[in-house]
Design a protein around this motif. Structure first.
Motif, PDB file in Angstrom:
ATOM      1  N   GLY B  53      44.064  46.125  42.103  1.00 53.48           N
ATOM      2  CA  GLY B  53      43.962  46.696  41.071  1.00 53.48           C
ATOM      3  C   GLY B  53      42.303  47.151  40.833  1.00 53.48           C
ATOM      4  N   ASP B  54      41.969  47.049  39.368  1.00 52.92           N
ATOM      5  CA  ASP B  54      40.099  47.905  38.926  1.00 52.92           C
ATOM      6  C   ASP B  54      39.161  47.768  40.416  1.00 52.92           C
ATOM      7  N   ASN B  55      38.701  48.458  40.446  1.00 46.17           N
ATOM      8  CA  ASN B  55      37.606  48.321  41.614  1.00 46.17           C
ATOM      9  C   ASN B  55      36.509  47.480  41.031  1.00 46.17           C
ATOM     10  N   LEU B  56      36.388  47.576  39.955  1.00 44.77           N
ATOM     11  CA  LEU B  56      34.528  47.083  39.319  1.00 44.77           C
ATOM     12  C   LEU B  56      36.155  45.706  38.601  1.00 44.77           C
ATOM     13  N   VAL B  57      35.169  44.693  39.186  1.00 38.91           N
ATOM     14  CA  VAL B  57      35.451  42.809  38.574  1.00 38.91           C
ATOM     15  C   VAL B  57      34.969  42.462  38.181  1.00 38.91           C
ATOM     16  N   LYS B  58      34.890  42.237  37.142  1.00 35.96           N
ATOM     17  CA  LYS B  58      34.388  40.678  35.986  1.00 35.96           C
ATOM     18  C   LYS B  58      34.504  39.411  36.050  1.00 35.96           C
ATOM     19  N   GLY B  59      33.571  38.567  36.686  1.00 41.05           N
ATOM     20  CA  GLY B  59      33.236  37.732  36.740  1.00 41.05           C
ATOM     21  C   GLY B  59      32.654  36.855  36.049  1.00 41.05           C
ATOM     22  N   SER B  60      31.779  35.115  36.315  1.00 38.00           N
ATOM     23  CA  SER B  60      31.699  34.684  35.577  1.00 38.00           C
ATOM     24  C   SER B  60      29.658  34.698  35.383  1.00 38.00           C
ATOM     25  N   TYR B  61      28.775  33.766  34.596  1.00 43.29           N
ATOM     26  CA  TYR B  61      27.909  34.045  33.949  1.00 43.29           C
ATOM     27  C   TYR B  61      26.907  35.408  34.239  1.00 43.29           C
ATOM     28  N   GLY B  62      28.249  36.716  33.653  1.00 41.82           N
ATOM     29  CA  GLY B  62      27.716  38.431  33.564  1.00 41.82           C
ATOM     30  C   GLY B  62      27.117  38.781  34.634  1.00 41.82           C
ATOM     31  N   PHE B  63      28.322  38.396  36.126  1.00 40.02           N
ATOM     32  CA  PHE B  63      28.523  39.112  37.430  1.00 40.02           C
ATOM     33  C   PHE B  63      28.823  39.991  36.994  1.00 40.02           C
ATOM     34  N   GLU B  64      29.490  41.077  37.987  1.00 43.05           N
ATOM     35  CA  GLU B  64      30.695  42.248  38.149  1.00 43.05           C
ATOM     36  C   GLU B  64      30.161  42.326  39.915  1.00 43.05           C
TER      37      GLU B  64
END
Lengths: 115, 113
Positions: B53-64
């Protein structure tokens, strides 16, 4: 939801002694992993269980390491006899399945020092 | 063999500045990539993963993290670093043959006030 629990957190033993580590995975997680993390390196898989069966133990030094997960929940990892090079952090992880998309969740680890 | 490389042993950044922790991978087939963080005397905490899917992955604590197929990279990013982000960061890839998680050697992030 409670995370992966491990005990003890720290252990110091002399070489040739034996030691055992305990892990309780996240409730409902069928897959359990034991990793060894040597200082300055990434974790390396020792053994993987699916329920109470072994899926992969190819990296487990079977002459001295053993692991079991008798009832498909808790697991113990044993070293007997320990060597100096076994000094490391032993991490337990669990996941709900074994697919490539599955995320593994790690416990706090047991830090072992062999003197 | 599948592998990941983290070319920097340590990254230093001032609080409030953007941060990047680099990871490149070598995989035959579609990669399944993960980032974990390890605080002192703690286990690894999952941050994010790329499956498809999307190349930009969002994660925990504001990280991507940005998946770049042409550069075989999966760099971890955060727009504004916090001192509390100081920790050891591991990139990992799923081995397509064994499904094992293969970890990089880790990058120590130090955020200065």
């Amino acid at each position: 939801e409670a995370g992966v629990a491990q005990s003890p957190r720290y252990k110091i033993i002399e070489k040739r002694q034996s030691v055992a580590f305990w892990c309780n995975p996240i409730s409902g997680h069928a897959t359990l992993y034991w990793y060894q993390q040597i200082l300055g390196q990434g974790p390396k898989l020792l053994i993987q269980f699916q329920n109470n069966g072994v899926v992969d133990d190819s990296q487990l030094p079977k002459d001295r390491f053993s692991a079991e997960r008798l009832k498909g929940v808790d697991s113990t990892l044993k070293i007997q006899p320990a060597k100096l090079e076994d000094s490391a952090v032993y991490l337990c992880a669990s996941s709900s399945g074994t697919g490539r998309r599955e995320t593994q969740y790690f416990g706090p680890g047991t830090r072992l020092l062999v003197l | 063999a599948q592998s990941v490389a983290q070319p920097e042993d340590q990254v230093n950044v001032a609080e409030g500045n953007p941060l990047t922790v680099k990871c490149t991978y070598s995989v035959s087939g579609n990669p399944y990539l993960f980032w974990y963080v390890q605080y002192p005397n703690r286990g690894l905490q999952f941050l994010l993963k790329y499956i498809t899917g999307d190349n930009l992955v969002k994660g925990s604590y504001g990280f991507e993290a940005e998946f770049n197929k042409s550069q075989t990279s999966f760099h971890l990013k955060k727009p504004s670093a916090l001192v509390s982000d100081s920790a050891l960061y591991f990139c990992a890839v799923r081995d397509v043959n064994t499904d094992k998680l293969i970890f990089g050697t880790g990058t120590r992030l130090q955020v200065f006030p």
